[in-house]
Motif scaffolding. Structure first.
Motif, PDB file in Angstrom:
ATOM      1  N   HIS A 284       0.859  -1.191   0.000  1.00 23.31           N
ATOM      2  CA  HIS A 284       0.000   0.000   0.000  1.00 23.31           C
ATOM      3  C   HIS A 284       0.890   1.233   0.000  1.00 23.31           C
ATOM      4  O   HIS A 284       2.100   1.138   0.225  1.00 23.31           O
TER       5      HIS A 284
ATOM      6  N   THR B 193       1.167   5.122   1.656  1.00 25.43           N
ATOM      7  CA  THR B 193       0.651   6.051   2.655  1.00 25.43           C
ATOM      8  C   THR B 193       0.908   7.480   2.181  1.00 25.43           C
ATOM      9  O   THR B 193       2.051   7.879   1.960  1.00 25.43           O
ATOM     10  N   CYS B 194      -0.155   8.232   2.022  1.00 27.44           N
ATOM     11  CA  CYS B 194      -0.061   9.599   1.530  1.00 27.44           C
ATOM     12  C   CYS B 194       0.594  10.498   2.584  1.00 27.44           C
ATOM     13  O   CYS B 194       0.174  10.505   3.749  1.00 27.44           O
TER      14      CYS B 194
ATOM     15  N   GLY C 288      -2.223  11.215   5.126  1.00 21.67           N
ATOM     16  CA  GLY C 288      -1.953  10.139   6.070  1.00 21.67           C
ATOM     17  C   GLY C 288      -2.718   8.861   5.804  1.00 21.67           C
ATOM     18  O   GLY C 288      -2.562   7.884   6.524  1.00 21.67           O
ATOM     19  N   LYS C 289      -3.541   8.848   4.754  1.00 23.62           N
ATOM     20  CA  LYS C 289      -4.344   7.661   4.462  1.00 23.62           C
ATOM     21  C   LYS C 289      -3.528   6.646   3.662  1.00 23.62           C
ATOM     22  O   LYS C 289      -2.622   7.002   2.918  1.00 23.62           O
ATOM     23  N   GLN C 290      -3.897   5.379   3.812  1.00 19.73           N
ATOM     24  CA  GLN C 290      -3.264   4.313   3.051  1.00 19.73           C
ATOM     25  C   GLN C 290      -4.069   4.037   1.782  1.00 19.73           C
ATOM     26  O   GLN C 290      -5.298   3.950   1.825  1.00 19.73           O
TER      27      GLN C 290
ATOM     28  N   PRO D 202       5.252  -1.806   2.494  1.00 17.27           N
ATOM     29  CA  PRO D 202       4.548  -0.688   1.868  1.00 17.27           C
ATOM     30  C   PRO D 202       5.438   0.063   0.886  1.00 17.27           C
ATOM     31  O   PRO D 202       6.675  -0.024   0.947  1.00 17.27           O
TER      32      PRO D 202
ATOM     33  N   THR E 211       6.840   3.522   0.013  1.00 18.64           N
ATOM     34  CA  THR E 211       7.008   4.798   0.699  1.00 18.64           C
ATOM     35  C   THR E 211       8.052   5.656  -0.014  1.00 18.64           C
ATOM     36  O   THR E 211       8.915   5.141  -0.730  1.00 18.64           O
TER      37      THR E 211
END
Length: 366
Positions: A277, A279-280, A284-286, A311, A313
């Motif tokens: 995933h 993470t913005c 902060g949302k995935q 994730p 990142t």
């Protein structure tokens, strides 16, 4: 290039050499080269699997002559065969030469089946994670056409030659590393056919002094072709780790990779879900860019160990591009700890699957 003094010296050094049948070496139709690229001299000899053994001494003499040329940084002479079933370079006529990977306890392939899923980044961080767990580790970049290890480990220059005329792997953050990317200019296209790829890989296995290692990680090229066969036939693989994104398209190729290793009786030590995933940084949302949990579900379906989900990142991307893998750059951060934990799980699965492991070395904290 024909007027280059090093290339001229290479032809002079090979003038007195003959093929086994007495034909002058440079005049033989099966000899291609020499070619000079960034201080590296390469030459290939076309042969058959049956004729490879008789050319072993000739290849060794040619390579020794080229490596002795002043100004030549290194040299490789490869045996190629359009119908190669097994890499002929591994047939060593000189019994005094050391066995291939004689001091390496375990060889582990990190594969994906599909490109672009972060396999090389995963392989490097797993190798460093094993090192962080107290093990002696090396990494071999077997992706001849797209070598990434020099960039990921910030390695520059070319390997040195050891006293036994074998190359010495380069060192980075406590691990040994070897890649074709260290032998050629960064912008050189490796336009090689399958047999030459196989020969180059087997030479990096047999003619590099890896020394004593607990684990040699092999960063495999994507797919299930010649390079994978060279590794499977040229080493005793202790196991394989498969890297995939959750996306169905990646999982299709991951299944092929798993099936290939099972066909040659190589145990699957784990499946890693990369880019699980994003993470913005702003909200902060995935965001599940490639779906959710596909690799973990596939591991359960195929009854293979699931090592973890990594994730996507900005920190991981920046660390990889800078030549400071996240395990080195931020060992106490969430990603650094995750890779070390996955490496520990990989080692546990490796020891459990291998009845030949004799070393008393233990993981830190075990």
């Amino acid at each position: 290039m024909a007027d280059d003094p090093i290339l001229h010296a290479a032809r002079e050094a090979l003038t007195g050499l003959t093929m086994p049948d007495g034909t002058p070496f440079l005049g033989a139709p099966q000899v291609s080269g020499p070619v000079l690229s960034g201080g590296r001299i390469s030459l290939s000899i076309m042969t058959t699997a049956a004729g490879a053994a008789s050319l072993g001494e000739t290849r060794s003499k040619a390579e020794a002559a080229l490596r002795a040329i002043p100004g030549a940084e290194t040299a490789f002479v490869t045996l190629t065969n359009d119908a190669a079933a097994a890499p002929p370079v591994l047939k060593q006529p000189n019994a005094a030469k050391p066995a291939v990977l004689a001091e390496v306890a375990h060889v582990v392939a990190v594969a994906s089946g599909k490109g672009g899923v972060g396999k090389s980044t995963t392989a490097v961080n797993l190798a460093l994670g094993l090192r962080a767990n107290g093990l002696k580790v090396g990494i071999l970049d077997a992706d001849i056409h797209g070598p990434s290890i020099p960039t990921l480990l910030a390695l520059h220059g070319q390997p040195r030659m050891g006293k036994d005329r074998r190359l010495l792997p380069m060192q980075s953050n406590g691990i040994s590393a070897m890649s074709m990317g260290m032998m050629v200019d960064a912008e050189t296209a490796m336009v090689w056919r399958g047999p030459m790829v196989m020969s180059a890989i087997t030479q990096m296995l047999a003619e590099v002094n890896w020394g004593a290692l607990d684990v040699l990680i092999v960063d495999m090229p994507p797919g299930t072709g010649d390079a994978q066969l060279a590794i499977a036939q040229g080493t005793k693989l202790a196991g394989a780790v498969i890297v995939s994104t959750p996306q169905d398209l990646a999982l299709i190729d991951a299944r092929r990779g798993i099936a290939m290793f099972k066909k040659v009786d190589v145990p699957i030590l784990g499946l890693i879900e990369n880019m699980a995933h994003f993470t913005c940084n702003d909200c902060g949302k995935q965001h599940a860019l490639f779906g959710t949990g596909g690799a973990e579900a596939e591991a359960k379906r195929l009854n293979v160990p699931f090592l973890g989900a990594v994730p996507l990142t900005m920190d991981l991307r920046a660390a990889s591009d800078s030549g400071q893998p996240i395990v080195v750059r931020d060992p106490e951060g969430p990603l650094g700890k995750l890779y070390v934990e996955m490496a520990g799980a990989l080692w546990a699965n490796l020891v459990a699957s291998s009845s030949k492991y004799q070393s008393p070395r233990k993981l830190q904290g075990a």
